[in-house]
Design a protein around this motif. Sequence first.
Motif, PDB file in Angstrom:
ATOM      1  N   TYR A 111       3.898   2.797 -10.666  1.00 13.04           N
ATOM      2  CA  TYR A 111       3.361   1.454 -10.856  1.00 13.04           C
ATOM      3  C   TYR A 111       4.466   0.390 -10.889  1.00 13.04           C
ATOM      4  CZ  TYR A 111       1.900  -2.577 -13.619  1.00 13.04           C
ATOM      5  OH  TYR A 111       1.699  -3.853 -14.082  1.00 13.04           O
ATOM      6  N   MET A 112       5.519   0.629 -11.674  1.00 11.29           N
ATOM      7  CA  MET A 112       6.565  -0.374 -11.838  1.00 11.29           C
ATOM      8  C   MET A 112       7.333  -0.635 -10.545  1.00 11.29           C
ATOM      9  SD  MET A 112       6.409  -1.908 -14.619  1.00 11.29           S
ATOM     10  CE  MET A 112       7.889  -2.853 -14.266  1.00 11.29           C
ATOM     11  N   ILE A 138      -0.851  -1.506  -0.052  1.00 10.18           N
ATOM     12  CA  ILE A 138      -0.537  -0.393  -0.955  1.00 10.18           C
ATOM     13  C   ILE A 138      -1.782   0.446  -1.198  1.00 10.18           C
ATOM     14  CG2 ILE A 138       0.145   0.194  -3.321  1.00 10.18           C
ATOM     15  CD1 ILE A 138       1.933  -2.343  -3.234  1.00 10.18           C
ATOM     16  N   SER A 139      -2.911  -0.214  -1.371  1.00 12.93           N
ATOM     17  CA  SER A 139      -4.168   0.498  -1.589  1.00 12.93           C
ATOM     18  C   SER A 139      -4.566   1.314  -0.365  1.00 12.93           C
ATOM     19  CB  SER A 139      -5.273  -0.500  -1.941  1.00 12.93           C
ATOM     20  OG  SER A 139      -6.489   0.166  -2.189  1.00 12.93           O
ATOM     21  N   TYR A 144      -5.021   6.644   2.247  1.00 17.18           N
ATOM     22  CA  TYR A 144      -4.671   7.570   3.334  1.00 17.18           C
ATOM     23  C   TYR A 144      -3.918   8.782   2.777  1.00 17.18           C
ATOM     24  CZ  TYR A 144      -2.611   9.337   7.658  1.00 17.18           C
ATOM     25  OH  TYR A 144      -2.237  10.143   8.692  1.00 17.18           O
ATOM     26  N   ALA A 145      -3.029   8.545   1.813  1.00 15.54           N
ATOM     27  CA  ALA A 145      -2.295   9.648   1.192  1.00 15.54           C
ATOM     28  C   ALA A 145      -3.250  10.626   0.524  1.00 15.54           C
ATOM     29  CB  ALA A 145      -1.301   9.105   0.169  1.00 15.54           C
ATOM     30  N   LYS A 153      -3.067   9.471  -6.354  1.00 11.72           N
ATOM     31  CA  LYS A 153      -2.780   8.316  -7.200  1.00 11.72           C
ATOM     32  C   LYS A 153      -2.840   7.027  -6.380  1.00 11.72           C
ATOM     33  CE  LYS A 153       0.193  10.814 -10.462  1.00 11.72           C
ATOM     34  NZ  LYS A 153       1.559  10.906 -11.038  1.00 11.72           N
ATOM     35  N   ASN A 154      -3.452   6.004  -6.968  1.00 14.17           N
ATOM     36  CA  ASN A 154      -3.534   4.688  -6.338  1.00 14.17           C
ATOM     37  C   ASN A 154      -3.263   3.637  -7.404  1.00 14.17           C
ATOM     38  OD1 ASN A 154      -4.066   2.342  -4.960  1.00 14.17           O
ATOM     39  ND2 ASN A 154      -6.031   3.010  -4.120  1.00 14.17           N
TER      40      ASN A 154
END
Length: 341
Positions: A111-112, A138-139, A144-145, A153-154
């Motif tokens: 997150y950071m 990023i989302s 896709y990941a 994780k998102n």
Amino acid sequence: MRKPNGYGSIKRLSGNRRRPFVFVISAEGKQKPVAYFTNQIDAEIFQADYNKTHHSRSLPAHQITLEELYHRWLPAHTADTAPSQSTLCSYENSFNHLSSLHHEPFTSLKYMDYQRIIDDMRKSGLSYSSLKKVRSLISLLSQYASKIELTNKNYAPLLSIGKNRQIRPHKPFSRQKINRLYNIIDAPGVDTVLILLYTGLRVGEMLALQKQDVHLRQRYISITHSKTAAGIRIVPIHHKIFHIIEARMKSPGQNLITDDTGKPYDYSRYCTLWRSVMSMIRANGHTTHDCRHTVATMLDNAGANETAKRRILGHAGGDITERVYTHKGLRQLRKCIELLR
């Protein structure tokens, strides 16, 4: 990391080439080119996929970086959604803002790491829209990941981008300013402003118009290139600009909006023309998007049908009934557009 024997290699070719990177393998004692690429990351992705497919092996301890994930995601996303060119440019710009993270393993990013990028963008004065686009990218990458089972994780929903504070709220053109345009209608570029004011087109939609998209006999324009799916639509030609469209159809070039030589305008060059017109009518400070606000405001004031107004402006429907079951024909749309005075 040293790659194993038989894994193939990537070379950069000399000279000014469109695809200077080549992936080669050894075959019968010679190096055989397999594919050419515009950049090294695409070549490395192809190399990894080639070895998985042909030799069922991967580099030991290989971790997908943010850069590799982006270059894997983009072709898949483009094939699925067919985004516009402006959207693709937006993805590229957002990805460039994440440059300090490009070579980091995606699964190690927290997150950071992302919030630090967002905070630095805010400190440098970038717009709320730019922050929102980076968060959106990023989302999309995180989704896709998850799809390729890299990570589930998102962090995008947790990222803070502040509040949207408009630097200069959009404002409609006054009747006096519109009248000034008609008073100098023969001046360069004035007709394009009137087209925007009586169609509600986005400036990019207008500049992309081909003459084949204009149907003078039926008096409507087909919008075939837009930033959204709802933007693909037809817009009736208002009687006040019909003669302007007719004149533009006789100008040189395939595009409707061109200079005297038939060369179409890109956005940057058109902005120069726009500022010149605004100066002539003493309307400095107005943006091209103010034309859409003018159309929306005038239609609201005239009591236009909400669904017809959305169709003309290329906005998505407000609810499922409107999106799926309500159909507005050219006759209803023309009745709506003629409410503009």
